[in-house]
Structure formats: C-alpha cells, structure tokens
Enzyme design. Structure first.
Site, short mmCIF file in Angstrom:
data_model
loop_
_atom_site.label_atom_id
_atom_site.label_comp_id
_atom_site.label_asym_id
_atom_site.label_seq_id
_atom_site.Cartn_x
_atom_site.Cartn_y
_atom_site.Cartn_z
N ASN A 9 0.87 -1.19 0.00
CA ASN A 9 0.00 0.00 0.00
C ASN A 9 0.90 1.23 0.00
OD1 ASN A 9 -1.86 2.00 0.46
ND2 ASN A 9 -2.41 1.34 2.53
N TRP A 10 1.00 1.86 -1.16
CA TRP A 10 1.92 3.00 -1.31
C TRP A 10 1.35 4.28 -0.68
CZ3 TRP A 10 3.87 2.67 -7.12
CH2 TRP A 10 4.55 1.46 -7.29
N LYS A 11 0.07 4.25 -0.34
CA LYS A 11 -0.59 5.44 0.23
C LYS A 11 -0.33 6.66 -0.67
CE LYS A 11 -0.26 3.25 4.68
NZ LYS A 11 -0.26 3.35 6.13
N HIS A 98 -9.65 1.11 4.63
CA HIS A 98 -8.37 1.27 5.33
C HIS A 98 -8.60 2.19 6.53
CE1 HIS A 98 -4.31 2.51 6.30
NE2 HIS A 98 -3.91 1.41 5.69
N GLU A 100 -7.05 4.57 7.69
CA GLU A 100 -6.86 6.01 7.42
C GLU A 100 -8.09 6.61 6.75
OE1 GLU A 100 -3.10 5.50 5.40
OE2 GLU A 100 -2.23 4.89 7.31
N GLU A 170 -5.77 -5.15 10.17
CA GLU A 170 -4.70 -4.18 10.45
C GLU A 170 -4.98 -3.45 11.75
OE1 GLU A 170 -2.56 -2.78 6.67
OE2 GLU A 170 -4.40 -1.63 6.78
N GLY A 176 2.20 1.97 10.71
CA GLY A 176 3.16 3.07 10.61
C GLY A 176 3.85 3.39 11.93
N SER A 215 3.05 -2.46 10.19
CA SER A 215 4.50 -2.55 10.38
C SER A 215 5.10 -3.90 9.99
CB SER A 215 4.87 -2.20 11.83
OG SER A 215 4.49 -0.86 12.11
N GLY A 236 2.70 -1.33 4.25
CA GLY A 236 2.72 0.09 3.94
C GLY A 236 4.15 0.57 3.71
N GLY A 237 4.75 1.15 4.75
CA GLY A 237 6.08 1.75 4.64
C GLY A 237 7.12 0.90 3.91
P1 PGA Z 1 2.61 0.04 7.61
O1 PGA Z 1 1.19 0.32 6.94
O2 PGA Z 1 3.15 -1.23 7.02
O3 PGA Z 1 3.45 1.24 7.23
O4 PGA Z 1 2.41 -0.06 9.07
C1 PGA Z 1 0.30 -0.72 6.68
C2 PGA Z 1 -0.97 -0.17 6.08
O5 PGA Z 1 -1.39 0.92 6.46
O6 PGA Z 1 -1.59 -0.80 5.20
#
Ligand code: PGA
Length: 252
Positions: A9-11, A98, A100, A170, A176, A215, A236-237
C-alpha cells in the site's frame, strides 16, 4: 487452497517517475522468483494505476489495486473515482475501509458496505480492511469491534460474492508505528475473523485470504506469514523500498 497475497500500500507517496521505478524494480526482482501460488498486488495512487498496469504487462503474478473508490456509480461527484472507471483500465482490486479512510475521511461501516457492493458489481475484488485502535485493544474490546466491522460491511453478501473479497486485519496501533502485532496476536485475530465468517458462510471461510497489516517488514514477515490463518500481508512503509518489499514477498 487459499491464495497467498502480498500487497503493498503506497498510500499518498511517490511521483510518477518514482512510482514507475519502484514498480519496475519490484517486477525485476520478483518476476522469476515469486512462487506460482503467491500473488503480489501494488496499491498505487490513482494517477499511476494505468501506467503501472502497462508496465507490468501480462505478468500474472503482479497486479495493481486502487486504494479507494466512490460508492456512487457516476455523475456529479467532483474528485471521486468510480468502480466503472477502475474496471475500464483493468484494475482488479481495490482497498476498502483502510483505517486512514475510516479515521480521516469519516468512512463508516454502512458506507464501506456500499463500496464493497459497487466494487463487486463491477467485477473488482475489494481488499476489506478492519482493525482496532489502541484504546480498544487495551480495554480488550478488539475481538468484538473487528467482528462488528466485518459483519456490518460484509455479512449482507452472498457466499459467491464473499469468495471474491480479501480481508486485511490491520490493528490501527501497529500501522506506521513500527510496533507490529506479535505473531500470536495476529494468528488469534485472524482465527477470530475466520470463525466469524464461518458462522455465516460455513466452509467458504476456509477459502478467504486474510492478510495481516501493520509494520510488516523484512524482519518479521516470515514469522507472521507462518501463522496458520495469516495468508499474507498488506505492507505500507516497507513497500516503498523495492528491496524490503521483495524480501517480504520472498519470505512467504
Ligand atoms: P505500515 O502500513 O506497514 O506502514 O504499518 C500498513 C498499512 O497501512 O496498510
């Protein structure tokens, strides 16, 4: 057998050039090495979906996914992107719910149910995200909350529709933050989700891929992916660096 999936997930990151570079690096590193039963999904920002899809060509192991979609079919919804638009450029997956989106854009279960429906109507598989915030985990309400999230946005589906859904657990406190759930915590929640799906859909729940997100990195992926009910990850990251992401893919 359940599909193993590693999704990145590149956000809201990367310019077009950076995005193309990242996708080509991932393609170069994993094209020959990804096991045939593993699917890699790149959840890119909207503007890059088509170019990255073209860049991936007819590679069947790597696909693109949108990160969101509108609950509406079409019309006067300035700034929104519809399921039909995504379908018309060949997008096969979309993230729905998600944390967010839930947190910053006020997306609730009823809205997410509509997004799941419209994605499925257009032949796009939703990657449905659920997970509890820290205070809920600390007050031991995580199982109830996640079951409720799943129920409110997915339980109206038929079994055939559910089969096209991917679930991502998640925990919000792990996203994050560098603080990942332990493999035991992940396995326990994945088992709770699968059992809950089974209570409504019976054996169909055995075929639903449930990804862990929060994470995930090269150092913890192997242990998480080894859990019986963890069918892959939503990263994500670490998905923004081709080397880290490919290490994660290889560890499944
Ligand atoms: P993260 O994000 O791996 O940076 O914790 C995961 C996500 O939000 O899908």
């Amino acid at each position: 057998m359940r599909q193993k999936i590693v999704a990145g997930n590149w956000k809201m990151n990367k310019t077009l050039d950076e995005a193309n570079t990242l996708a080509s690096e991932v393609l170069g590193m994993v094209a020959d090495e990804v096991k045939s039963e593993v699917k890699v999904i790149l959840c890119t920002p909207f503007p890059y979906l088509l170019s990255i899809k073209n860049l991936l060509g007819n590679n069947t192991k790597i696909s693109v996914s949108a990160q969101n979609l509108s609950e509406h079919e079409a019309g006067a919804y300035t700034g929104e992107v519809s399921a039909a638009m995504l379908k018309s450029i060949g997008v096969a997956y979309v993230l729905v719910g998600h944390s967010e989106r839930r947190q910053y854009f006020g997306e609730d279960s009823a809205l997410l149910a509509k997004k799941v429906d419209i994605a499925l109507k257009h032949g796009i598989s939703p990657i449905f995200c659920c997970g509890e915030p820290l205070e809920v985990r600390e007050s031991n309400g995580h199982e109830e909350l996640v079951k409720k999230q799943v129920e409110e946005s997915l339980f109206h589906l038929s079994a055939d529709e559910l089969k096209k859904v991917i679930v991502a657990y998640e925990p919000v406190w792990a996203i994050g933050t560098g603080k990942t759930a332990s493999s035991q915590q992940a396995q326990d929640m994945h088992a709770v989700i699968r059992k809950h799906l089974a209570s409504k859909y019976g054996a169909v729940s055995d075929d639903i891929s449930i990804l862990y997100g929060g994470s995930v990195g090269a150092a913890n992926a192997k242990e998480l992916f080894a859990c019986a009910d963890v069918d892959g990850g939503l990263v994500g990251g670490a998905s923004l660096k081709s080397r880290d992401f490919t290490e994660i893919i290889k560890s499944i």
